[in-house]
Scaffold this motif. Structure first.
Motif, mmCIF file in Angstrom:
data_model
loop_
_atom_site.group_PDB
_atom_site.id
_atom_site.type_symbol
_atom_site.label_atom_id
_atom_site.label_comp_id
_atom_site.label_asym_id
_atom_site.label_seq_id
_atom_site.Cartn_x
_atom_site.Cartn_y
_atom_site.Cartn_z
ATOM 1 N N PHE A 166 0.806 -1.212 0.000
ATOM 2 C CA PHE A 166 0.000 0.000 0.000
ATOM 3 C C PHE A 166 0.847 1.274 0.000
ATOM 4 C CE2 PHE A 166 -2.957 -3.251 1.129
ATOM 5 C CZ PHE A 166 -4.188 -2.820 0.654
ATOM 6 N N GLN A 167 2.152 1.138 -0.019
ATOM 7 C CA GLN A 167 3.068 2.272 -0.139
ATOM 8 C C GLN A 167 2.856 3.319 0.958
ATOM 9 O OE1 GLN A 167 5.281 1.806 -2.451
ATOM 10 N NE2 GLN A 167 4.390 1.041 -4.334
ATOM 11 N N THR A 168 2.307 2.899 2.102
ATOM 12 C CA THR A 168 1.985 3.822 3.193
ATOM 13 C C THR A 168 2.069 3.096 4.522
ATOM 14 O OG1 THR A 168 0.487 5.086 1.768
ATOM 15 C CG2 THR A 168 0.220 5.368 4.137
ATOM 16 N N ASP A 180 4.462 1.770 13.050
ATOM 17 C CA ASP A 180 4.700 1.082 11.782
ATOM 18 C C ASP A 180 5.841 1.709 10.982
ATOM 19 O OD1 ASP A 180 2.570 -0.772 12.104
ATOM 20 O OD2 ASP A 180 1.140 0.782 11.509
ATOM 21 N N ALA A 181 6.543 2.663 11.572
ATOM 22 C CA ALA A 181 7.650 3.314 10.867
ATOM 23 C C ALA A 181 8.743 3.675 11.859
ATOM 24 C CB ALA A 181 7.154 4.573 10.152
ATOM 25 N N PHE A 195 8.843 -4.135 10.370
ATOM 26 C CA PHE A 195 8.874 -3.405 9.113
ATOM 27 C C PHE A 195 8.912 -4.376 7.935
ATOM 28 C CE2 PHE A 195 11.539 -0.474 11.946
ATOM 29 C CZ PHE A 195 10.403 0.149 12.463
ATOM 30 N N THR A 196 8.311 -3.951 6.816
ATOM 31 C CA THR A 196 8.299 -4.795 5.620
ATOM 32 C C THR A 196 9.084 -4.192 4.464
ATOM 33 O OG1 THR A 196 6.244 -3.784 4.801
ATOM 34 C CG2 THR A 196 6.023 -5.759 6.192
ATOM 35 N N ALA A 197 9.493 -2.939 4.589
ATOM 36 C CA ALA A 197 10.195 -2.301 3.472
ATOM 37 C C ALA A 197 11.245 -1.337 3.991
ATOM 38 C CB ALA A 197 9.208 -1.570 2.570
ATOM 39 N N TRP A 198 12.314 -1.222 3.221
ATOM 40 C CA TRP A 198 13.432 -0.358 3.564
ATOM 41 C C TRP A 198 13.815 0.436 2.315
ATOM 42 C CZ3 TRP A 198 12.366 -5.146 5.108
ATOM 43 C CH2 TRP A 198 12.394 -5.422 6.478
ATOM 44 N N TRP A 203 9.785 0.673 7.375
ATOM 45 C CA TRP A 203 8.390 0.899 7.710
ATOM 46 C C TRP A 203 7.551 -0.278 7.230
ATOM 47 C CZ3 TRP A 203 7.112 5.969 4.511
ATOM 48 C CH2 TRP A 203 7.521 5.806 3.191
ATOM 49 N N ARG A 204 6.341 -0.383 7.765
ATOM 50 C CA ARG A 204 5.436 -1.469 7.366
ATOM 51 C C ARG A 204 4.410 -0.869 6.412
ATOM 52 N NH1 ARG A 204 0.567 -4.188 9.404
ATOM 53 N NH2 ARG A 204 0.347 -2.511 10.934
#
Length: 258
Positions: free
Chosen positions: A149-151, A157-158, A201-204, A217-218
């Motif tokens: 969801f790019q958010t 979550d961040a 987190f799922t993305a870096w 962040w997730r």
């Protein structure tokens, strides 16, 4: 039922890095893939069709904008390509598989993280997808919307790096969209329903620097209808697996698949 969501930054490069060997080891019923970056016909080779899985693809008019896929061990009753929002359907952002007891969709939201000119496009997508979620509440079945969801929703979550920044993906109105979905519509953040651990987190982002560190962040979610809340057994992020700058999000549900 196990549902996996993973944004791969190109299915071809993910395959070269062992994605399908990893996939078949996950004992997943449904794997939702985002950002495949290729034409459907380019995925005809056997490598993209692991034994025991049905595979469905939706490409983007501009392949660099993403595209999505669903892998499933169970033959769906129906497949829905898009959600009747022309820009997203043209960009290959939504694909849904309907099973006997539940529908599972894979979603790729637009990103404006490195291109502020795309923020209007991203906001319009979320408005349209929010309308779709509202309409979905009238249906007599359960749904899981899994994707990138790019958010990030909450401050938890961040990483603190993002708390101090004015950045797409953490704007107040973007986070408020999730408030409306979870608090007003009654949808469930499947991951947070059972996993309250910190630093999940799922993305870096590459410019944030910190794979497996704290500058993450997730932004990957499994958004479920309220009737699924009590079926959520476990949820975790496979942070040791890397096919892109996203890690796989895995949720187990007490839902029987035929």
């Amino acid at each position: 039922m196990r549902v996996v969501s993973i944004s791969v930054n190109g299915l071809k490069q993910a395959a070269e890095n062992g994605f399908f060997d990893w996939l078949v080891r996950q004992d997943a019923d449904v794997v939702c893939v985002q950002d495949i970056r290729g034409r459907v016909y380019e995925f005809d080779d056997d490598i993209y069709h692991p034994e025991g899985f049905e595979a469905y693809f939706l490409d983007a008019e501009d392949v660099e904008q993403g595209g999505v896929a669903i892998y499933t061990r169970h033959f769906p009753k129906a497949i829905m390509y898009g959600f009747a929002y022309e820009p997203a359907d043209r960009q290959g952002r939504f694909l849904q598989a309907d099973f006997e007891n539940v529908s599972v969709a894979t979603i790729l939201a637009p990103s404006a993280l490195e291109n502020a000119d795309r923020q209007e496009e991203k906001d319009a997508f979320f408005q349209a997808f929010g309308d779709h979620l509202q309409k979905t509440l009238r249906k007599r079945r359960q749904f899981i919307f899994a994707g990138n969801f790019q958010t990030a929703h909450l401050v938890t979550d961040a990483s603190t790096k993002f708390h101090k920044m004015e950045v797409s993906g953490f704007y107040p109105d973007e986070r408020g969209w999730f408030d409306n979905v979870f608090d007003n519509m009654g949808y469930v953040d499947a991951f947070r329903e059972v996993n309250r651990n910190k630093n999940q987190f799922t993305a870096w982002p590459m410019w944030a620097k910190g794979w497996r560190k704290q500058a993450g962040w997730r932004v990957d979610y499994q958004i479920a209808t309220a009737g699924i809340r009590n079926t959520i057994l476990d949820a975790f992020i496979d942070s040791e697996t890397r096919f892109s700058d996203h890690a796989p999000l895995i949720v187990d549900y007490d839902i029987e698949m035929p």
